[in-house]
Design a protein around this motif. Structure first.
Motif, short mmCIF file in Angstrom:
data_model
loop_
_atom_site.label_atom_id
_atom_site.label_comp_id
_atom_site.label_asym_id
_atom_site.label_seq_id
_atom_site.Cartn_x
_atom_site.Cartn_y
_atom_site.Cartn_z
N ILE A 105 0.84 -1.19 0.00
CA ILE A 105 0.00 0.00 0.00
C ILE A 105 0.88 1.24 0.00
CG2 ILE A 105 -0.22 -0.01 2.53
CD1 ILE A 105 -3.12 1.05 2.10
N VAL A 106 0.49 2.22 -0.79
CA VAL A 106 1.19 3.51 -0.86
C VAL A 106 0.22 4.59 -0.41
CG1 VAL A 106 2.05 5.27 -2.46
CG2 VAL A 106 2.87 2.93 -2.63
N SER A 107 0.72 5.53 0.38
CA SER A 107 -0.07 6.68 0.80
C SER A 107 0.69 7.95 0.45
CB SER A 107 -0.34 6.62 2.31
OG SER A 107 -1.01 7.79 2.76
N HIS A 108 -0.03 8.94 -0.06
CA HIS A 108 0.64 10.17 -0.49
C HIS A 108 -0.28 11.37 -0.37
CE1 HIS A 108 3.52 12.70 -2.30
NE2 HIS A 108 3.16 12.60 -3.56
N ASN A 109 0.19 12.38 0.37
CA ASN A 109 -0.44 13.70 0.31
C ASN A 109 0.09 14.35 -0.95
OD1 ASN A 109 -0.83 16.53 0.47
ND2 ASN A 109 -0.98 16.45 2.69
N ILE A 128 -3.40 2.32 -3.57
CA ILE A 128 -2.84 3.67 -3.49
C ILE A 128 -3.87 4.57 -2.81
CG2 ILE A 128 -2.13 5.71 -4.79
CD1 ILE A 128 -0.97 3.88 -6.90
N ALA A 129 -3.45 5.24 -1.75
CA ALA A 129 -4.31 6.17 -1.03
C ALA A 129 -3.77 7.58 -1.24
CB ALA A 129 -4.35 5.83 0.46
N GLY A 146 -2.28 7.75 5.91
CA GLY A 146 -2.60 9.12 5.59
C GLY A 146 -1.59 10.12 6.13
N ASP A 147 -1.97 11.37 6.00
CA ASP A 147 -1.18 12.49 6.52
C ASP A 147 -1.76 12.86 7.87
OD1 ASP A 147 0.06 14.85 7.14
OD2 ASP A 147 -0.70 15.97 5.42
N MET A 158 12.39 16.11 7.54
CA MET A 158 12.80 16.24 8.93
C MET A 158 11.86 15.55 9.90
SD MET A 158 14.19 20.16 9.09
CE MET A 158 14.87 19.88 10.74
N ALA A 159 10.70 15.11 9.41
CA ALA A 159 9.72 14.46 10.29
C ALA A 159 8.89 13.48 9.47
CB ALA A 159 8.82 15.49 10.97
N ARG A 160 8.46 12.42 10.12
CA ARG A 160 7.57 11.47 9.45
C ARG A 160 6.14 11.76 9.93
NH1 ARG A 160 7.84 6.62 6.66
NH2 ARG A 160 5.95 5.34 6.79
N ILE A 161 5.44 12.55 9.14
CA ILE A 161 4.06 12.87 9.50
C ILE A 161 3.06 12.10 8.63
CG2 ILE A 161 4.71 15.14 10.36
CD1 ILE A 161 3.58 16.36 7.79
N ASP A 162 3.57 11.34 7.66
CA ASP A 162 2.74 10.48 6.82
C ASP A 162 2.93 9.05 7.31
OD1 ASP A 162 1.93 12.47 4.49
OD2 ASP A 162 4.05 12.80 4.95
N GLN A 163 1.82 8.38 7.63
CA GLN A 163 1.92 7.15 8.40
C GLN A 163 1.21 5.98 7.73
OE1 GLN A 163 3.82 7.39 10.96
NE2 GLN A 163 3.76 9.54 11.57
N VAL A 164 1.69 4.78 8.09
CA VAL A 164 0.98 3.53 7.81
C VAL A 164 0.90 2.78 9.14
CG1 VAL A 164 0.94 1.35 6.55
CG2 VAL A 164 1.86 3.41 5.45
#
Length: 314
Positions: free
Chosen positions: A103-107, A130-131, A240-241, A279-285
């Motif tokens: 699964i891929v998630s992308h803002n 893909i989300a 998601g983000d 600098m940060a991981r704000i997109d998560q699985v």
């Protein structure tokens, strides 16, 4: 008679201020949850960039060398050990073989100059699901056209959408805000159904007059966590983000129920924002009832976020 102090003893007398700073740095790393949030959400802001706290060791090391202080040098072991205990494991590759669903998630950013190119780049990853978040209504047909050939099943709810090579069922919006920024669907994989949630939490800002403005995000997290808790499927994926890291206490309603794929099976920290210098991981699985075998980020697109991906064993 004048007392004579040996140079060796003097090196242990100098650098007390540096030693205190080292101890405080270690304390912040180990007890960050005690930093209160009542003052401008200071605790959450600290936890957003917590891994970078370890960089404070560098100026302290320089100061210790300049002062030629044995006390200061030894004291640096405190923050070094604290950082290693908290984050050292993330420096290693924890990915493994196998996986039944990628699964891929992308803002994608509502100002993305190349929606079709972004969609094609995500499809090239080979993911089955893909989300997308932050979809702009006039641009949605461009994503649909670019993904239609490989992903015949899709649904868009408000500003979030999901595309799948497998059939989707029971797709509906999830109310986390006054307008739709989350959805829930069932992906009917050959290994059985998987509930998938896609969410885009409210943005956060740092303001001089208000501190870390994260209250809207935190309220939405509570509503999202309630929706996930009510899910009956034994296999659940939430992507998601989140505008927050897994270290942020605000995400505890989620992280106490689900595991981070990156922390379980990632290679490194997997920072996803900003795309130019993450600098940060704000997109998560996040997952429950499935086992992540790998987690990674994809190359930059026209967005200010990097896409994140995970391979899951069902």
């Amino acid at each position: 008679m004048t007392a004579v102090h040996s140079p060796e003893r003097a090196t242990w007398r100098r650098g007390r201020v540096i030693a205190v700073c080292s101890a405080l740095t270690a304390l912040v790393l180990l007890a960050h949850s005690l930093v209160p949030n009542w003052l401008g959400n200071a605790g959450s802001l600290l936890e957003t960039f917590l891994p970078w706290t370890g960089l404070l060791v560098l100026p302290l090391l320089v100061a210790a060398l300049v002062r030629r202080s044995a006390l200061a040098l030894v004291s640096l072991l405190l923050p070094a050990l604290a950082w290693g205990g908290s984050f050292g494991g993330r420096l290693f590759d924890r990915t493994g073989p196998g996986g039944d669903l990628t699964i891929v998630s992308h803002n994608v950013n509502d100002e993305n100059p190349d929606p079709a190119g972004t969609a094609r780049a995500l499809a090239a990853s080979g993911a089955q699901v893909i989300a997308l978040e932050e979809l702009k209504k006039p641009e949605i047909p461009k994503y649909e056209d670019a993904l239609a050939a490989r992903y015949p099943h899709h649904s868009v709810q408000g500003t979030v959408g999901v595309w799948s090579t497998f059939p989707l069922d029971d797709t509906r919006p999830v109310e986390i805000m006054p307008w739709t920024r989350a959805l829930r669907t069932t992906v009917d994989t050959p290994r059985g159904p998987v509930a998938v949630f896609v969410a885009h939490l409210p943005s956060v800002r740092v303001r001089l007059d208000a501190g870390f403005t994260a209250n809207g995000r935190d309220e939405a997290i509570g509503r999202l966590a309630n929706a996930v808790a009510a899910e009956r499927s034994p296999r659940t994926v939430l992507v998601g983000d989140f505008n927050g890291t897994a270290d942020d206490r605000a995400l505890e309603p989620i992280t106490t129920r689900m595991r981070s794929a990156q922390e379980q099976a990632g290679d490194g920290f997997g920072f996803s924002w900003p795309a130019g210098l993450p600098m940060a991981r704000i997109d998560q699985v996040f997952v429950a009832g499935v086992r992540p075998t790998a987690s990674w980020t994809l190359p930059a697109t026209g967005s200010d976020h990097l896409p994140v991906a995970a391979s899951l064993a069902l």
